[in-house]
Design a protein around this motif. Structure first.
Motif, mmCIF file in Angstrom:
data_model
loop_
_atom_site.group_PDB
_atom_site.id
_atom_site.type_symbol
_atom_site.label_atom_id
_atom_site.label_comp_id
_atom_site.label_asym_id
_atom_site.label_seq_id
_atom_site.Cartn_x
_atom_site.Cartn_y
_atom_site.Cartn_z
ATOM 1 N N VAL A 431 13.146 -12.116 52.604
ATOM 2 C CA VAL A 431 14.021 -13.299 52.542
ATOM 3 C C VAL A 431 13.205 -14.595 52.501
ATOM 4 O O VAL A 431 13.630 -15.581 51.903
ATOM 5 C CB VAL A 431 15.054 -13.336 53.695
ATOM 6 N N MET A 432 12.030 -14.563 53.119
ATOM 7 C CA MET A 432 11.164 -15.754 53.058
ATOM 8 C C MET A 432 10.767 -16.056 51.614
ATOM 9 O O MET A 432 10.854 -17.180 51.137
ATOM 10 C CB MET A 432 9.886 -15.513 53.882
ATOM 11 N N VAL A 433 10.323 -15.021 50.927
ATOM 12 C CA VAL A 433 9.849 -15.200 49.547
ATOM 13 C C VAL A 433 11.005 -15.564 48.629
ATOM 14 O O VAL A 433 10.933 -16.530 47.870
ATOM 15 C CB VAL A 433 9.133 -13.910 49.066
ATOM 16 N N ALA A 434 12.099 -14.796 48.724
ATOM 17 C CA ALA A 434 13.209 -15.017 47.779
ATOM 18 C C ALA A 434 13.847 -16.385 47.965
ATOM 19 O O ALA A 434 14.259 -17.038 46.997
ATOM 20 C CB ALA A 434 14.260 -13.915 47.957
ATOM 21 N N GLY A 447 19.867 -28.060 54.629
ATOM 22 C CA GLY A 447 19.007 -27.326 55.546
ATOM 23 C C GLY A 447 18.977 -25.839 55.260
ATOM 24 O O GLY A 447 19.857 -25.292 54.592
ATOM 25 N N MET A 448 17.919 -25.208 55.795
ATOM 26 C CA MET A 448 17.818 -23.752 55.718
ATOM 27 C C MET A 448 17.494 -23.232 57.112
ATOM 28 O O MET A 448 16.775 -23.870 57.876
ATOM 29 C CB MET A 448 16.708 -23.335 54.738
ATOM 30 N N GLY A 449 18.052 -22.062 57.419
ATOM 31 C CA GLY A 449 17.821 -21.474 58.736
ATOM 32 C C GLY A 449 17.554 -19.990 58.601
ATOM 33 O O GLY A 449 18.042 -19.336 57.674
ATOM 34 N N PHE A 450 16.809 -19.487 59.575
ATOM 35 C CA PHE A 450 16.361 -18.089 59.552
ATOM 36 C C PHE A 450 16.752 -17.415 60.856
ATOM 37 O O PHE A 450 16.703 -18.038 61.921
ATOM 38 C CB PHE A 450 14.835 -18.063 59.374
ATOM 39 N N ALA A 451 17.140 -16.144 60.778
ATOM 40 C CA ALA A 451 17.385 -15.363 61.996
ATOM 41 C C ALA A 451 17.239 -13.884 61.667
ATOM 42 O O ALA A 451 17.313 -13.491 60.493
ATOM 43 C CB ALA A 451 18.774 -15.645 62.572
ATOM 44 N N ILE A 452 17.053 -13.097 62.712
ATOM 45 C CA ILE A 452 16.914 -11.646 62.543
ATOM 46 C C ILE A 452 17.897 -10.929 63.460
ATOM 47 O O ILE A 452 18.564 -11.545 64.288
ATOM 48 C CB ILE A 452 15.484 -11.162 62.880
ATOM 49 N N SER A 453 17.966 -9.614 63.305
ATOM 50 C CA SER A 453 18.824 -8.839 64.205
ATOM 51 C C SER A 453 18.467 -7.368 64.127
ATOM 52 O O SER A 453 17.656 -6.948 63.309
ATOM 53 C CB SER A 453 20.302 -9.015 63.844
ATOM 54 N N GLY A 626 31.211 -33.924 58.967
ATOM 55 C CA GLY A 626 30.855 -32.703 59.686
ATOM 56 C C GLY A 626 31.096 -31.437 58.892
ATOM 57 O O GLY A 626 30.896 -30.333 59.396
ATOM 58 N N LEU A 627 31.525 -31.585 57.647
ATOM 59 C CA LEU A 627 31.828 -30.399 56.835
ATOM 60 C C LEU A 627 30.546 -29.703 56.397
ATOM 61 O O LEU A 627 29.578 -30.355 55.992
ATOM 62 C CB LEU A 627 32.639 -30.794 55.597
ATOM 63 N N ILE A 628 30.573 -28.381 56.478
ATOM 64 C CA ILE A 628 29.416 -27.572 56.097
ATOM 65 C C ILE A 628 29.769 -26.778 54.848
ATOM 66 O O ILE A 628 30.822 -26.152 54.773
ATOM 67 C CB ILE A 628 29.050 -26.604 57.239
ATOM 68 N N THR A 629 28.882 -26.814 53.860
ATOM 69 C CA THR A 629 29.038 -25.977 52.676
ATOM 70 C C THR A 629 27.841 -25.039 52.610
ATOM 71 O O THR A 629 26.705 -25.491 52.441
ATOM 72 C CB THR A 629 29.077 -26.834 51.395
ATOM 73 N N VAL A 630 28.101 -23.759 52.784
ATOM 74 C CA VAL A 630 27.012 -22.788 52.684
ATOM 75 C C VAL A 630 26.780 -22.518 51.199
ATOM 76 O O VAL A 630 27.689 -22.128 50.471
ATOM 77 C CB VAL A 630 27.344 -21.486 53.437
ATOM 78 N N ASN A 631 25.537 -22.762 50.761
ATOM 79 C CA ASN A 631 25.223 -22.596 49.340
ATOM 80 C C ASN A 631 24.826 -21.170 48.997
ATOM 81 O O ASN A 631 25.232 -20.634 47.975
ATOM 82 C CB ASN A 631 24.071 -23.538 48.943
ATOM 83 N N LYS A 632 24.022 -20.598 49.867
ATOM 84 C CA LYS A 632 23.550 -19.252 49.551
ATOM 85 C C LYS A 632 23.033 -18.571 50.810
ATOM 86 O O LYS A 632 22.551 -19.228 51.725
ATOM 87 C CB LYS A 632 22.430 -19.332 48.507
ATOM 88 N N VAL A 633 23.157 -17.252 50.828
ATOM 89 C CA VAL A 633 22.611 -16.449 51.920
ATOM 90 C C VAL A 633 21.712 -15.375 51.309
ATOM 91 O O VAL A 633 22.120 -14.676 50.378
ATOM 92 C CB VAL A 633 23.734 -15.789 52.754
ATOM 93 N N TRP A 634 20.497 -15.292 51.819
ATOM 94 C CA TRP A 634 19.592 -14.187 51.459
ATOM 95 C C TRP A 634 19.554 -13.260 52.656
ATOM 96 O O TRP A 634 19.340 -13.711 53.781
ATOM 97 C CB TRP A 634 18.176 -14.697 51.195
ATOM 98 N N ILE A 635 19.716 -11.988 52.417
ATOM 99 C CA ILE A 635 19.677 -11.062 53.552
ATOM 100 C C ILE A 635 18.941 -9.788 53.157
ATOM 101 O O ILE A 635 19.163 -9.239 52.076
ATOM 102 C CB ILE A 635 21.084 -10.759 54.107
ATOM 103 N N ALA A 636 18.022 -9.364 54.017
ATOM 104 C CA ALA A 636 17.314 -8.100 53.807
ATOM 105 C C ALA A 636 17.668 -7.190 54.960
ATOM 106 O O ALA A 636 17.678 -7.612 56.118
ATOM 107 C CB ALA A 636 15.804 -8.335 53.759
ATOM 108 N N HIS A 637 17.971 -5.935 54.634
ATOM 109 C CA HIS A 637 18.429 -5.006 55.660
ATOM 110 C C HIS A 637 17.652 -3.706 55.590
ATOM 111 O O HIS A 637 17.624 -3.042 54.548
ATOM 112 C CB HIS A 637 19.935 -4.752 55.492
#
Lengths: 792, 164
Positions: A431-434, A447-453, A626-637
């Motif tokens: 996800v970092m690279v993509a 902004g961009m944010g990162f998290a794991i699980s 205060g409105l948030i628009t999510v543009n894209k999500v990258w997810i690796a599983h």
């Protein structure tokens, strides 16, 4: 002679690291029930209408907390078309999903504990008559003061406690465990940080309302239901109806969405069975959408406090985590949920000393229970943001700080959880690279944010203690055809397709060639159902064992006839084998390894394998609105192995969607004891217009014990989404929203505080004083990773 | 009493055109199209999620346009062409949208699928090559809780490409 190549026989052990020459495993094939679902021919519980069916409606409490003084059903019984009316005295035996919390009645005749608690039920010739009869039932209440918050539940009740067990006050359950010593480590740490977070409750909102139909013929009850677990419904019916299990049959109808919300046995399932026994006619009950909100069992609201000690370079040295869960009115899965709010923190980060204190309280709201991620999305949200803040404190890149603490494969955590395959590093890199996360430009409002699980591939222990398998599969081959039988319930995640794919792989067929009989307590062997992401791993391993035994019979018969197995068709092989051996039936089962740690409460958290996910969210946030628009999500599983990558992607995308809904809008909230918005219009969930593009990466770590190396896919990918949204929002606007959901009001308020020079955050200010019991100290496992609980 | 109200209702004789077949019915006037399809015609492919016009699950086509069957009364619909999911395939041959939904995994639990397929069919009949935004706009009234919508959009694009 051959029309399809057979895969080579690969050893006898389930979970062997195979992979070469797989013919159907790993292919993006349509699900086996796709045609039924796209033509409207799949039969869901409410689509069933046996001849002479009576319709049932349930009278529910209008009060959040009240004693029932009297119930008068006489007027209802006089209404033409009413066939039967029942109340709590007809079904007095208590039930509940966990053996330790048998606290529910199908109909309550002494006390109601939330708006929507069932009191009486009517069977009538049509639904309108049944509803009118419910209106005609007179109930006299003594209204009690409702308890509507965690703080209120911790205090002395004005009138009386909600339940007559637990305590003090309205506390349901305490947990206090310490693995290693944290206090001294905090004193020696270079940096210690404390934070408080709140994750609001939300609900599953399955598109299908719960529905059940019962018949009573020849002294036997048959129930078709939209349940995730036919076996647990079977057990509850036997207990409450006082019938032996062999006189009850539970069948899972086509399933219109669960997400954990149809994992408990429900009142309406017991009620229709009872009414069918009384009337001798089929009885059906389908909940209204409003009733589905009351059935709930959804995400617990959880207040959390976390303190972590780190070294200067961001290495975690100790963590102390406290949770307070708002459980609603009944136990449900709540004891397990409480443990889960503390269990899996250690499965992603190496925490050398860890203390966990949890508390669940009763409130006068619909009972909370398991929703996708069961008890772990809340602490995951807190943990990821907490580490993000520590990284900011230390001036370390948050991704780098998290990476420095990632758990390693083939280790044991401080709380004794066994980690085998672990693709955290690879998921993060994908996800970092993509997303080009590291190259992002600092820009206000973006902004961009990162998290794991991480999540379980099935709970390592059953709901009720026993030594029997968690899943069993039988395979029958006759006259060239193959049928697989398993109690597993396909709730849309594709468990039928997984079973068919595994059997087909081993027998050299296509999934569509395998007939399936599933989720029927009369005809299929046990499976504990679709919860805790257990079916691919457990039923998959059972299917693999049964299929390999069947393959061995076929091979033996073919070779005895002087042929090579590879040179004959499946049909020819099956005819030779049936002629040689008679009835061709094999069975396989799966029992999880006994890997729980040596302490009380260690049964919650162990799993034969953990999935891992990493996620990046990219969003725009408007500082004015205060409105948030999510543009894209990258997810690796890290799914171990994708038995069907199409279905895995579907699970991952659906998890991201549900995570975004929880992060941004979904909220089960109450006002004066009433649900604020028990409708699909007012309970906001993401539409087509709200859903961003999702780029999914499947990471395969080939788990040593999963079928073909497979792990779970349906829950873990939800977990990183809410914290990644909050991290991205901080990246965009420089404010922390420490409370889910992140609504525009909270963003604007946090910005206002920032402008005034106050802490630039929105969230709970303090964690309440909770009388946790003395902590149970547990010695961490020895460092030798090969050690197991059994060998120590 | 309410039960008498429920019983003593006005009934009407209606002729409905459902999936190209004429159906003669005697119905209480207040019964919704959703109820009539499911209960009086056994067309259970039309599902319900709220029965209040909130979720799009019960979508059917009326003269080719998507409508919520839980909010329609059959008395309004004489002479109109009603299409349900059962009328989407040509005999045993699936509509290209149905094939694409199956191939791409656009149906998981499948409960919202009939309504979404019909909304998508209406879209493609008026706009043979919709953009992603046009697909999202056209389907914004249909909720799905399983898929995250992604594979549904891809399946509609695949079907649109094949139908050219």
């Amino acid at each position: 002679m051959r029309d399809r190549p057979h895969p080579p026989l690969r050893g006898d052990l389930p979970g062997e690291r195979g992979g070469e020459n797989l013919k159907v495993v790993g292919r993006p094939l349509p699900r086996v029930d796709a045609a039924a679902k796209v033509t409207g021919r799949a039969m869901y519980a409410d689509d069933l209408l046996p001849a002479r069916t009576l319709h049932c409606r349930i009278l529910r409490s209008p009060h959040p907390h009240a004693r029932i003084l009297s119930i008068d059903t006489s007027a209802a019984r006089r209404i033409p078309g009413v066939v039967a009316v029942i109340t709590g005295s007809d079904l007095p035996i208590k039930f509940g999903i966990l053996p330790v919390t048998q606290d529910e009645r199908a109909l309550e005749h002494e006390k109601v504990r939330y708006v929507g608690d069932p009191i009486a039920a009517v069977a009538a010739t049509d639904e309108e008559i049944a509803a009118a009869a419910c209106d005609a039932i007179a109930v006299e209440y003594e209204v009690l003061e409702p308890v509507m918050s965690i703080n209120a539940a911790l205090g002395v009740p004005k009138d009386e406690r909600i339940q007559d067990y637990g305590g003090p006050n309205n506390v349901h359950k305490f947990v206090a465990l310490e693995f290693g010593e944290v206090e001294g480590v905090f004193e020696r740490a270079d940096h210690v940080r404390e934070d408080v977070f709140f994750f609001q409750g939300n609900t599953h909102l399955p598109m299908e309302q719960h529905s059940a139909v019962a018949t009573y013929i020849d002294g036997k009850v048959t129930l078709w239901s939209s349940t995730q677990v036919v076996h647990y419904v079977h057990r509850a019916l036997a207990k409450v109806l006082e019938l032996p299990m062999h006189r009850i049959r539970v069948i899972g109808a086509a399933h219109g969405g669960g997400f954990g919300g149809k994992t408990d046995p429900f009142a309406h399932e017991i009620i229709v069975a009872k009414l069918a026994m009384m009337t001798g006619r089929p009885v059906k009950c389908t909940l209204t959408r409003e009733e589905v909100f009351y059935a709930h069992r959804g995400r617990h609201p959880v207040l959390m406090w976390v303190r972590t000690g780190v070294t200067r370079d961001g290495q975690i040295t100790a963590m102390h985590f406290r949770t307070a869960l708002d459980g609603g009115a009944y136990g449900s899965y709540g004891v397990a949920s409480t443990f889960y709010t503390g269990a899996l923190q250690t499965v992603t980060y190496d925490i050398p000393a860890y203390r966990f204190e949890g508390c669940r309280v009763f409130t006068n709201k619909p009972p909370c229970g398991p929703k996708r991620g069961h008890g772990t999305p809340q602490p995951r949200f807190a943990l990821e943001l907490h580490l993000e803040k520590i990284a900011h404190d230390l001036g370390i890149d948050p991704v780098e700080l998290k990476r420095r603490n990632f758990v390693k494969p083939d280790t044991r955590t401080v709380n004794w959880l066994r980690v085998t395959s672990c693709g955290l590093e690879e998921c993060t890199e994908k996800v970092m690279v993509a997303s080009r996360f590291r190259e992002r430009k600092k820009q206000a409002g973006h902004g961009m944010g990162f998290a794991i699980s991480s999540y379980l591939s099935g709970a390592g222990t059953a709901i009720y203690w026993n030594d029997m398998p968690h899943s069993e599969v039988q395979i029958k081959v006759d006259r060239g055809g193959v049928t697989a039988y398993c109690g597993a319930m396909d709730i849309g995640q594709g468990s039928d397709s997984v079973l068919a794919t595994i059997v087909a792989e081993e027998l050299g067929l296509q999934p569509a060639d395998v007939r399936l009989v599933t989720a029927d307590t009369d005809t299929t062997p046990i499976d504990l159902g679709s919860y805790s992401s257990r079916v691919t791993f457990m039923a998959g391993n059972a299917a693999l064992e049964a299929a390999r035994k069947m393959r061995a019979l076929l091979v033996e018969a073919v070779e005895a006839g002087g042929h090579r197995f590879e040179d004959v068709t499946f049909e020819e092989a099956s005819i030779l084998a049936e002629a040689r051996f008679g009835t061709l039936a094999t069975a396989g089962s799966y029992t999880p390894p006994k890997i729980a740690g040596p302490y009380k409460g260690s049964g919650v958290g162990p799993s034969p394998a953990y999935s891992y996910s990493a996620c990046v969210v990219d969003l725009d946030a408007d500082a004015r609105t205060g409105l948030i628009t999510v543009n894209k999500v990258w997810i690796a599983h890290d799914v171990g192995r994708a038995i069907n990558p199409l279905l895995v992607e579907g699970q991952v995308e659906g998890s991201v969607y549900m995570g975004l809904g929880e992060a941004l809008m979904e909220e089960q909230a109450f006002r004066k004891g009433l649900h604020k918005w028990p409708s699909m219009l007012e309970y906001k969930s993401p539409t087509f217009l709200d859903m961003p593009e999702v780029e999914t990466f499947i990471v395969e770590t080939i788990d040593p014990e999963g079928p073909y190396g497979a792990k779970e896919a349906g829950q873990g990918p939800l977990l990183p989404v809410p914290p990644a949204v909050c991290a991205a929002l901080h990246d965009a606007l420089g404010v922390w929203i420490d409370e889910i959901p992140v609504t525009p009001e909270k963003v604007v308020e946090a910005l206002r505080r920032k402008e005034k020079g106050e802490p630039a955050r929105y969230g709970p200010s303090a964690f309440p004083s909770i009388p946790y019991p003395p902590t149970i100290k547990v010695e961490p496992p020895p460092k030798d990773p090969s050690a197991t609980a059994a060998s120590i | 009493m309410k039960n008498e109200l429920a019983r003593d209702v006005e009934r009407v004789v209606l002729f409905l055109d459902v999936n190209g077949e004429r159906r003669d019915l005697l119905l209480p006037v207040h019964k919704t199209l959703l109820e009539v399809l499911r209960e009086d015609m056994q067309l259970t492919g039309t599902k319900h999620g709220c029965e209040l016009g909130e979720c799009g699950t019960c979508t059917v086509l009326i003269d080719g346009r998507p409508e919520l069957s839980c909010l329609l009364l059959p008395v309004q619909l004489q002479g109109r062409a009603i299409t349900t999911i059962e009328g989407m395939a040509h005999g045993a041959e699936l509509h290209p949208l149905q094939t694409a939904f199956a191939e791409l995994g656009a149906a998981q639990c499948g409960y919202c699928t009939p309504g979404i397929l019909l909304s998508a069919r209406s879209l493609l009949e008026s706009n043979a090559k919709p953009s992603r935004d046009e697909i999202r706009e056209a389907l914004a009234g249909n909720l799905c809780r399983c898929t995250g919508y992604t594979k549904i959009i891809e399946a509609i694009e695949l079907a649109a490409g094949r139908m050219k």
